[in-house]
Design a protein around this motif. Sequence first.
Motif, PDB file in Angstrom:
ATOM      1  N   ASP A 128       0.829  -1.207   0.000  1.00 26.61           N
ATOM      2  CA  ASP A 128       0.000   0.000   0.000  1.00 26.61           C
ATOM      3  C   ASP A 128       0.861   1.252   0.000  1.00 26.61           C
ATOM      4  OD1 ASP A 128       0.722  -0.659   2.742  1.00 26.61           O
ATOM      5  OD2 ASP A 128      -0.722   0.860   3.381  1.00 26.61           O
ATOM      6  N   GLN A 129       1.998   1.198   0.694  1.00 28.55           N
ATOM      7  CA  GLN A 129       2.904   2.346   0.698  1.00 28.55           C
ATOM      8  C   GLN A 129       3.567   2.528  -0.661  1.00 28.55           C
ATOM      9  OE1 GLN A 129       5.040   0.734   4.240  1.00 28.55           O
ATOM     10  NE2 GLN A 129       4.836   2.803   5.070  1.00 28.55           N
ATOM     11  N   VAL A 130       3.915   1.424  -1.298  1.00 30.82           N
ATOM     12  CA  VAL A 130       4.500   1.488  -2.642  1.00 30.82           C
ATOM     13  C   VAL A 130       3.494   2.058  -3.629  1.00 30.82           C
ATOM     14  CG1 VAL A 130       5.356   0.100  -4.568  1.00 30.82           C
ATOM     15  CG2 VAL A 130       6.157  -0.367  -2.240  1.00 30.82           C
ATOM     16  N   HIS A 131       2.246   1.601  -3.551  1.00 34.55           N
ATOM     17  CA  HIS A 131       1.224   2.086  -4.477  1.00 34.55           C
ATOM     18  C   HIS A 131       0.980   3.580  -4.289  1.00 34.55           C
ATOM     19  CE1 HIS A 131      -0.584  -2.258  -4.807  1.00 34.55           C
ATOM     20  NE2 HIS A 131       0.609  -2.136  -5.345  1.00 34.55           N
ATOM     21  N   ALA A 132       0.987   4.023  -3.045  1.00 33.12           N
ATOM     22  CA  ALA A 132       0.750   5.440  -2.782  1.00 33.12           C
ATOM     23  C   ALA A 132       1.847   6.313  -3.379  1.00 33.12           C
ATOM     24  CB  ALA A 132       0.641   5.684  -1.277  1.00 33.12           C
ATOM     25  N   ALA A 133       3.077   5.838  -3.337  1.00 32.14           N
ATOM     26  CA  ALA A 133       4.202   6.613  -3.871  1.00 32.14           C
ATOM     27  C   ALA A 133       4.395   6.391  -5.364  1.00 32.14           C
ATOM     28  CB  ALA A 133       5.484   6.251  -3.125  1.00 32.14           C
ATOM     29  N   GLY A 134       3.944   5.233  -5.857  1.00 30.06           N
ATOM     30  CA  GLY A 134       4.155   4.862  -7.251  1.00 30.06           C
ATOM     31  C   GLY A 134       5.305   3.882  -7.365  1.00 30.06           C
ATOM     32  N   LEU A 135       5.045   2.745  -8.003  1.00 30.15           N
ATOM     33  CA  LEU A 135       6.063   1.702  -8.123  1.00 30.15           C
ATOM     34  C   LEU A 135       7.321   2.216  -8.811  1.00 30.15           C
ATOM     35  CD1 LEU A 135       6.959  -1.257  -7.801  1.00 30.15           C
ATOM     36  CD2 LEU A 135       5.773  -1.745  -9.963  1.00 30.15           C
ATOM     37  N   ALA A 136       7.160   2.995  -9.879  1.00 28.91           N
ATOM     38  CA  ALA A 136       8.332   3.500 -10.602  1.00 28.91           C
ATOM     39  C   ALA A 136       9.177   4.409  -9.713  1.00 28.91           C
ATOM     40  CB  ALA A 136       7.892   4.233 -11.865  1.00 28.91           C
ATOM     41  N   THR A 137       8.519   5.250  -8.925  1.00 28.34           N
ATOM     42  CA  THR A 137       9.242   6.152  -8.014  1.00 28.34           C
ATOM     43  C   THR A 137      10.017   5.366  -6.974  1.00 28.34           C
ATOM     44  OG1 THR A 137       7.649   7.947  -8.305  1.00 28.34           O
ATOM     45  CG2 THR A 137       8.954   7.961  -6.278  1.00 28.34           C
ATOM     46  N   VAL A 138       9.353   4.372  -6.378  1.00 28.92           N
ATOM     47  CA  VAL A 138      10.009   3.571  -5.342  1.00 28.92           C
ATOM     48  C   VAL A 138      11.161   2.771  -5.939  1.00 28.92           C
ATOM     49  CG1 VAL A 138       9.691   1.731  -3.653  1.00 28.92           C
ATOM     50  CG2 VAL A 138       7.922   3.486  -3.944  1.00 28.92           C
ATOM     51  N   SER A 139      10.949   2.202  -7.110  1.00 30.16           N
ATOM     52  CA  SER A 139      12.009   1.429  -7.763  1.00 30.16           C
ATOM     53  C   SER A 139      13.234   2.304  -8.009  1.00 30.16           C
ATOM     54  CB  SER A 139      11.494   0.850  -9.080  1.00 30.16           C
ATOM     55  OG  SER A 139      12.491   0.113  -9.736  1.00 30.16           O
ATOM     56  N   LYS A 140      13.015   3.530  -8.450  1.00 28.27           N
ATOM     57  CA  LYS A 140      14.135   4.438  -8.696  1.00 28.27           C
ATOM     58  C   LYS A 140      14.872   4.768  -7.402  1.00 28.27           C
ATOM     59  CE  LYS A 140      15.282   8.930 -10.746  1.00 28.27           C
ATOM     60  NZ  LYS A 140      14.752  10.131 -11.454  1.00 28.27           N
ATOM     61  N   LEU A 141      14.114   5.016  -6.321  1.00 27.38           N
ATOM     62  CA  LEU A 141      14.750   5.334  -5.046  1.00 27.38           C
ATOM     63  C   LEU A 141      15.545   4.153  -4.507  1.00 27.38           C
ATOM     64  CD1 LEU A 141      11.909   7.350  -3.286  1.00 27.38           C
ATOM     65  CD2 LEU A 141      14.174   8.216  -3.920  1.00 27.38           C
ATOM     66  N   VAL A 142      15.004   2.957  -4.660  1.00 28.34           N
ATOM     67  CA  VAL A 142      15.717   1.762  -4.220  1.00 28.34           C
ATOM     68  C   VAL A 142      17.055   1.645  -4.953  1.00 28.34           C
ATOM     69  CG1 VAL A 142      15.685  -0.774  -4.327  1.00 28.34           C
ATOM     70  CG2 VAL A 142      13.698   0.467  -3.449  1.00 28.34           C
ATOM     71  N   LYS A 143      17.030   1.865  -6.245  1.00 32.11           N
ATOM     72  CA  LYS A 143      18.268   1.786  -7.026  1.00 32.11           C
ATOM     73  C   LYS A 143      19.218   2.923  -6.674  1.00 32.11           C
ATOM     74  CE  LYS A 143      16.249  -0.573 -11.061  1.00 32.11           C
ATOM     75  NZ  LYS A 143      14.859  -0.708 -10.609  1.00 32.11           N
ATOM     76  N   THR A 144      18.682   4.134  -6.517  1.00 31.55           N
ATOM     77  CA  THR A 144      19.524   5.296  -6.219  1.00 31.55           C
ATOM     78  C   THR A 144      20.288   5.106  -4.916  1.00 31.55           C
ATOM     79  OG1 THR A 144      18.067   6.807  -7.410  1.00 31.55           O
ATOM     80  CG2 THR A 144      19.502   7.774  -5.733  1.00 31.55           C
ATOM     81  N   HIS A 145      19.594   4.591  -3.904  1.00 28.34           N
ATOM     82  CA  HIS A 145      20.217   4.446  -2.590  1.00 28.34           C
ATOM     83  C   HIS A 145      20.906   3.097  -2.403  1.00 28.34           C
ATOM     84  CE1 HIS A 145      18.713   8.238  -1.152  1.00 28.34           C
ATOM     85  NE2 HIS A 145      17.460   7.902  -1.383  1.00 28.34           N
ATOM     86  N   GLY A 146      20.779   2.221  -3.383  1.00 28.09           N
ATOM     87  CA  GLY A 146      21.416   0.921  -3.275  1.00 28.09           C
ATOM     88  C   GLY A 146      20.809   0.014  -2.226  1.00 28.09           C
ATOM     89  N   PHE A 147      19.515   0.200  -1.957  1.00 27.28           N
ATOM     90  CA  PHE A 147      18.854  -0.650  -0.970  1.00 27.28           C
ATOM     91  C   PHE A 147      18.718  -2.081  -1.478  1.00 27.28           C
ATOM     92  CE2 PHE A 147      16.594   3.341   0.529  1.00 27.28           C
ATOM     93  CZ  PHE A 147      17.191   3.364   1.775  1.00 27.28           C
ATOM     94  N   GLU A 148      18.829  -3.017  -0.555  1.00 26.67           N
ATOM     95  CA  GLU A 148      18.365  -4.372  -0.787  1.00 26.67           C
ATOM     96  C   GLU A 148      17.005  -4.518  -0.119  1.00 26.67           C
ATOM     97  OE1 GLU A 148      21.241  -7.610  -0.305  1.00 26.67           O
ATOM     98  OE2 GLU A 148      22.740  -6.060   0.094  1.00 26.67           O
ATOM     99  N   LEU A 149      16.172  -5.425  -0.641  1.00 25.56           N
ATOM    100  CA  LEU A 149      14.878  -5.707  -0.033  1.00 25.56           C
ATOM    101  C   LEU A 149      14.950  -7.070   0.638  1.00 25.56           C
ATOM    102  CD1 LEU A 149      13.889  -3.291  -1.803  1.00 25.56           C
ATOM    103  CD2 LEU A 149      11.730  -4.545  -2.020  1.00 25.56           C
ATOM    104  N   SER A 150      14.807  -7.090   1.962  1.00 26.75           N
ATOM    105  CA  SER A 150      14.801  -8.363   2.689  1.00 26.75           C
ATOM    106  C   SER A 150      13.513  -9.135   2.426  1.00 26.75           C
ATOM    107  CB  SER A 150      14.979  -8.121   4.189  1.00 26.75           C
ATOM    108  OG  SER A 150      14.004  -7.215   4.686  1.00 26.75           O
ATOM    109  N   GLY A 151      12.528  -8.468   1.876  1.00 21.61           N
ATOM    110  CA  GLY A 151      11.268  -9.087   1.486  1.00 21.61           C
ATOM    111  C   GLY A 151      10.335  -8.023   0.954  1.00 21.61           C
TER     112      GLY A 151
END
Length: 299
Positions: free
Chosen positions: A48-71
Motif C-alpha cells: 500500500d505504501q509502494v502504491h501510494a508513492a508509485g512503483l516507478a518512483t520507489v524502484s528508482k529510489l531503491v536503485k539510487t540508494h542501493g537498498f536491498e529488499l529483505s522481502g
Amino acid sequence: MRDFSADHRWLSINTATVRKQRGIDLPLPDILEACARRGIRAISPWRDQVHAAGLATVSKLVKTHGFELSGYCRGGMFPAADAAGLKAARDDNRRALDEACELNAACLVLVVGGLPGALDGQAAHKDIALARNQVTDGIAELLEYARAQAMPLAIEPLHPMYAADRACINTLEQALDVCDLLDPVSAASTAGPRALGVAVDIYHTWWDPKLQAQIARAGEQQRVLAFHVCDWLTPTTDLLNDRGMMGDGVIDIPRIRSWVEDAGFAGYSEVEIFSTNNWWQRDCAEVLDTCIARHRSAV
C-alpha cells in the motif's frame, strides 16, 4: 552467531515500523530517505505504501540508494467465498509478485488469509479446513508463476489469534508441511535457496514449543527466507498494533536468532513493529535511531 554490536550492517527496516510519524501517515519516499541517511542498507516495503508513492518512483529510489529488499509485504489472502473471489486473489498475487520482481526483493512474503470475510467482520463460513485447502491451492498456483520469475515465496505463519481473519497457517510446522507438499526436496533440488520457504517472525512464533526443532527442519531444506524481529509486551494492549521494540518485552531474541543462524540463515534481521500508541506517535528519526541501537544490543 554473527556479532551485531559494532554496526547495523544486517539491519533491515520493514517500512510499517515508521509508516506513521506522530500519528500521521509518512510517505514512503521520506522513509527511504531517512533510512539512507542512517546507512540502513535494507528495507521491506508494504504494497500500500509502494502504491501510494508509485512503483516507478520507489524502484528508482531503491536503485539510487542501493537498498536491498529483505522481502516484499505482502502477497497471500488466498481464501474466498466464490470463484470470482478466488480469481481476484490469484490475479492480485501475480501483481504482487511482479512488483517484488521490479524491486528485486529477496522474497514475496505470504500472509495466507483465513475465513473469507472475517477480516471485514463477517465470515462467510466457519470451515477453516476449506480455507486451508484454498490456501494450499492458491500457493500451488502462484508457485508456478513465481518459479518462472525466479521470485521465492515465503509463507509467514501468524500467531493463532489471527487464524480466523489473517492467516490459517499458524505454526512453522504447518508452513513447512505446505512447503514439503508443494516443493518437495529431492537430490536434484538441494542447492541454493528454495522456491518456497518461510518467513520466521518471532512475534508470531516465539511461544511455540516446537520452534527450535522446526527452524532446524527448515534449515535442512534451506527454507528460511526471512527473519522478522520485534518484541511481545506484557501486558499487550492491542494484539495487532501493540508490538514492542526489541528488548522491551519477553522474547529471547538472541536465542531465536542463534537457532535461525544455526539453520543457515545469514540475511537481514527485519524490524517490523506495529505500534499505534507508542512508536507510531514518535518522530521517524527517533524510531529509526532506536531500531539501530536495539539491533546492536537486543537482537
